[in-house]
Design a protein around this motif. Sequence first.
Motif, PDB file in Angstrom:
ATOM      1  N   MET A   1      37.116 -38.942   4.583  1.00 22.53           N
ATOM      2  CA  MET A   1      36.256 -40.088   4.858  1.00 22.53           C
ATOM      3  C   MET A   1      35.031 -39.652   5.656  1.00 22.53           C
ATOM      4  N   ALA A   2      33.899 -40.277   5.354  1.00 22.71           N
ATOM      5  CA  ALA A   2      32.666 -39.885   6.043  1.00 22.71           C
ATOM      6  C   ALA A   2      32.673 -40.394   7.472  1.00 22.71           C
ATOM      7  N   ARG A   3      32.050 -39.631   8.353  1.00 21.52           N
ATOM      8  CA  ARG A   3      31.969 -40.048   9.746  1.00 21.52           C
ATOM      9  C   ARG A   3      30.510 -40.320  10.054  1.00 21.52           C
ATOM     10  N   VAL A   4      30.209 -41.525  10.497  1.00 24.66           N
ATOM     11  CA  VAL A   4      28.847 -41.842  10.898  1.00 24.66           C
ATOM     12  C   VAL A   4      28.739 -41.489  12.365  1.00 24.66           C
ATOM     13  N   THR A 163      28.277 -33.696   2.900  1.00 24.64           N
ATOM     14  CA  THR A 163      29.665 -33.326   3.188  1.00 24.64           C
ATOM     15  C   THR A 163      29.798 -31.816   3.070  1.00 24.64           C
ATOM     16  N   VAL A 164      30.406 -31.211   4.071  1.00 20.40           N
ATOM     17  CA  VAL A 164      30.554 -29.755   4.119  1.00 20.40           C
ATOM     18  C   VAL A 164      31.989 -29.374   3.762  1.00 20.40           C
ATOM     19  N   ALA A 165      32.139 -28.416   2.861  1.00 20.75           N
ATOM     20  CA  ALA A 165      33.458 -27.905   2.491  1.00 20.75           C
ATOM     21  C   ALA A 165      33.707 -26.599   3.235  1.00 20.75           C
ATOM     22  N   VAL A 166      34.874 -26.511   3.881  1.00 19.61           N
ATOM     23  CA  VAL A 166      35.224 -25.321   4.666  1.00 19.61           C
ATOM     24  C   VAL A 166      36.645 -24.872   4.302  1.00 19.61           C
ATOM     25  N   PRO A 167      36.856 -23.567   4.114  1.00 15.17           N
ATOM     26  CA  PRO A 167      38.208 -23.097   3.791  1.00 15.17           C
ATOM     27  C   PRO A 167      39.053 -22.961   5.053  1.00 15.17           C
ATOM     28  N   GLY A 168      39.692 -24.038   5.455  1.00 14.37           N
ATOM     29  CA  GLY A 168      40.514 -23.978   6.664  1.00 14.37           C
ATOM     30  C   GLY A 168      41.045 -25.344   7.027  1.00 14.37           C
ATOM     31  N   LEU A 169      41.623 -25.413   8.229  1.00 13.72           N
ATOM     32  CA  LEU A 169      42.173 -26.672   8.713  1.00 13.72           C
ATOM     33  C   LEU A 169      41.035 -27.500   9.292  1.00 13.72           C
ATOM     34  N   VAL A 170      40.890 -28.730   8.789  1.00 18.81           N
ATOM     35  CA  VAL A 170      39.760 -29.557   9.199  1.00 18.81           C
ATOM     36  C   VAL A 170      40.262 -30.863   9.805  1.00 18.81           C
ATOM     37  N   ASP A 171      39.747 -31.187  10.989  1.00 21.91           N
ATOM     38  CA  ASP A 171      39.986 -32.487  11.603  1.00 21.91           C
ATOM     39  C   ASP A 171      38.860 -33.395  11.107  1.00 21.91           C
ATOM     40  N   VAL A 172      39.132 -34.086  10.003  1.00 18.97           N
ATOM     41  CA  VAL A 172      38.093 -34.865   9.315  1.00 18.97           C
ATOM     42  C   VAL A 172      37.537 -35.950  10.238  1.00 18.97           C
ATOM     43  N   HIS A 174      37.221 -36.150  13.469  1.00 17.49           N
ATOM     44  CA  HIS A 174      36.321 -35.704  14.538  1.00 17.49           C
ATOM     45  C   HIS A 174      35.258 -34.714  14.061  1.00 17.49           C
ATOM     46  N   GLY A 175      35.212 -34.463  12.751  1.00 17.15           N
ATOM     47  CA  GLY A 175      34.178 -33.586  12.213  1.00 17.15           C
ATOM     48  C   GLY A 175      34.281 -32.152  12.691  1.00 17.15           C
ATOM     49  N   MET A 176      35.529 -31.704  12.931  1.00 20.34           N
ATOM     50  CA  MET A 176      35.772 -30.371  13.510  1.00 20.34           C
ATOM     51  C   MET A 176      36.537 -29.481  12.534  1.00 20.34           C
ATOM     52  N   VAL A 177      36.194 -28.198  12.536  1.00 22.25           N
ATOM     53  CA  VAL A 177      37.064 -27.223  11.892  1.00 22.25           C
ATOM     54  C   VAL A 177      38.004 -26.701  12.977  1.00 22.25           C
ATOM     55  N   THR A 178      39.283 -26.991  12.823  1.00 20.81           N
ATOM     56  CA  THR A 178      40.273 -26.588  13.825  1.00 20.81           C
ATOM     57  C   THR A 178      40.515 -25.086  13.747  1.00 20.81           C
ATOM     58  N   LEU A 179      40.665 -24.589  12.517  1.00 15.48           N
ATOM     59  CA  LEU A 179      40.970 -23.175  12.309  1.00 15.48           C
ATOM     60  C   LEU A 179      40.628 -22.784  10.876  1.00 15.48           C
ATOM     61  N   ALA A 180      39.759 -21.788  10.737  1.00 18.58           N
ATOM     62  CA  ALA A 180      39.464 -21.243   9.408  1.00 18.58           C
ATOM     63  C   ALA A 180      39.663 -19.728   9.499  1.00 18.58           C
ATOM     64  N   PRO A 181      40.883 -19.243   9.168  1.00 17.11           N
ATOM     65  CA  PRO A 181      41.226 -17.841   9.431  1.00 17.11           C
ATOM     66  C   PRO A 181      40.269 -16.850   8.771  1.00 17.11           C
ATOM     67  N   ASN A 182      39.871 -17.109   7.509  1.00 11.50           N
ATOM     68  CA  ASN A 182      39.037 -16.130   6.814  1.00 11.50           C
ATOM     69  C   ASN A 182      37.591 -16.109   7.313  1.00 11.50           C
ATOM     70  N   LEU A 183      37.192 -17.168   8.062  1.00  9.43           N
ATOM     71  CA  LEU A 183      35.865 -17.171   8.684  1.00  9.43           C
ATOM     72  C   LEU A 183      35.969 -16.777  10.156  1.00  9.43           C
ATOM     73  N   GLN A 184      37.211 -16.756  10.662  1.00  6.67           N
ATOM     74  CA  GLN A 184      37.480 -16.589  12.099  1.00  6.67           C
ATOM     75  C   GLN A 184      36.772 -17.660  12.921  1.00  6.67           C
ATOM     76  N   TRP A 185      36.917 -18.890  12.472  1.00  5.88           N
ATOM     77  CA  TRP A 185      36.379 -20.042  13.195  1.00  5.88           C
ATOM     78  C   TRP A 185      37.536 -20.746  13.896  1.00  5.88           C
ATOM     79  N   TYR A 186      37.338 -21.035  15.166  1.00  6.29           N
ATOM     80  CA  TYR A 186      38.355 -21.767  15.927  1.00  6.29           C
ATOM     81  C   TYR A 186      37.663 -22.902  16.655  1.00  6.29           C
ATOM     82  N   GLY A 187      37.987 -24.140  16.325  1.00  6.68           N
ATOM     83  CA  GLY A 187      37.419 -25.299  17.018  1.00  6.68           C
ATOM     84  C   GLY A 187      35.898 -25.373  16.916  1.00  6.68           C
TER      85      GLY A 187
END
Length: 435
Positions: A1-4, A163-172, A174-187
């Motif tokens: 769902m989109a977040r305004v 809308t941004v697509a990210v390969p990882g766990l997304v908190d839709v 709050h608009g956050m990427v919680t963890l994307a291992p292959n990008l090494q993104w955390y929060g």
Amino acid sequence: MARVVNRPRQSSGRSLERADQATVRRNNLALVVRHLREHGPRSRAAIAVETGLNKATVSSLVGELVERRLVREVGTLHQGAVGRPAQMLELDGATVGAVGLEVNVDYVAAFATDLAGRVLHDRRIPFGAMERGPAETLEALAEACREALVSIAAADADPAGVTVAVPGLVDVEHGMVTLAPNLQWYGVAVVDHLWSRLGRPKYPIAVDNDANLSALAEYSIGADAGTSDMVYLTGEVGVGGGVIVGGRLLRGADGFSGEVGHITLEPGGARCGCGRRGCWETMVGLAALLRKAAPNPDDPVNHPGLDPEERVQELLNRAERGHQRTLDAFDEIGRALGYGASILVNLFNPRVIVLGGYFARAGVHIVDAAMAELRTRTLAPDAGGCRISLSELGFTAAVRGGVLTAIDAVLANPAIVGPAPQQEAGPGRSPLMLA
Ligand SMILES: [Zn+2]
């Protein structure tokens, strides 16, 4: 769902009452848009009769939708000998453009269509997201988005959402990427960062998991559209799953379901981007294919300047020429794909497994081996009637899903596009809408 992100907050009782009026107005605008989208050109009177809204309300709603350029007048219809000819209205699909962005291990992508699905922009740029880190990658995404917005403006359309697509766990939410291992993104606060970098736009910005968005795209516009029990598998460096059960995307308690690439299938196997060993994606992801087909780092297919599609194309060319090591690599990938897919079939009994990304491109070399393995390892006879199909959306599935999500947000709330009419609230004020 989109977040305004810039929606004003409500506080007092009076504000809540106004918010209720705004909600009614928004729902009615959405109802008229949906009605025109589903039933085609209509007069105001016909819309009133068919939706149950009164004629004055329909006139006011249509007035706003015309002002927002979502609806246009298209000539008159004479109904019998008496009475005035009726002015016909239709949804104007060309005035609104939506953007789907994607970040993956070795590229960023931007894609845009108008409301009618006409492609306005389609660009993929090789980019080492892991080495460059979140800040640089978000700037690259913002730049890719700006280019898409230029294409939308060139088509005389207004942006409706991103809308941004990210390969990882997304908190839709709050608009956050919680963890994307292959990008090494955390929060990583993707939505807030992009919103700032894009100049705090009023249209919604959202982020979601790439496999989920791809599954939504396949379910809406793919070759197997409308198949209510479907599993979509991304085939990139990572492997993700979008699971549709009974026509609904399965998200789980926190939205983290579908991480099928990290099912352990080979304890003690190859090291995965998530830090564990033997995850399914270490057996079937693009890196596994390259490792098996081109173990020499100096092999031209491993050149860092190539994007994934070019790498796969080179391997397909080799397979075409009968190159044995390449054929063996594809066969091995196919069997490992069927092995993991059997777990999904035992769990979800899908009618179809849609292969995306490089799996789709390499389909002819992997599907038979995958299907044989799937039949052998699934309890239900004949793999529970499940077939494997190849995505025709290929590498664009996730960005197309992003576009569709942004368009859905417009259909649910047409007031997010076009010029703000007088009754709409600006930032910091309570929205007061006339019903
Ligand atoms: Zn893993």
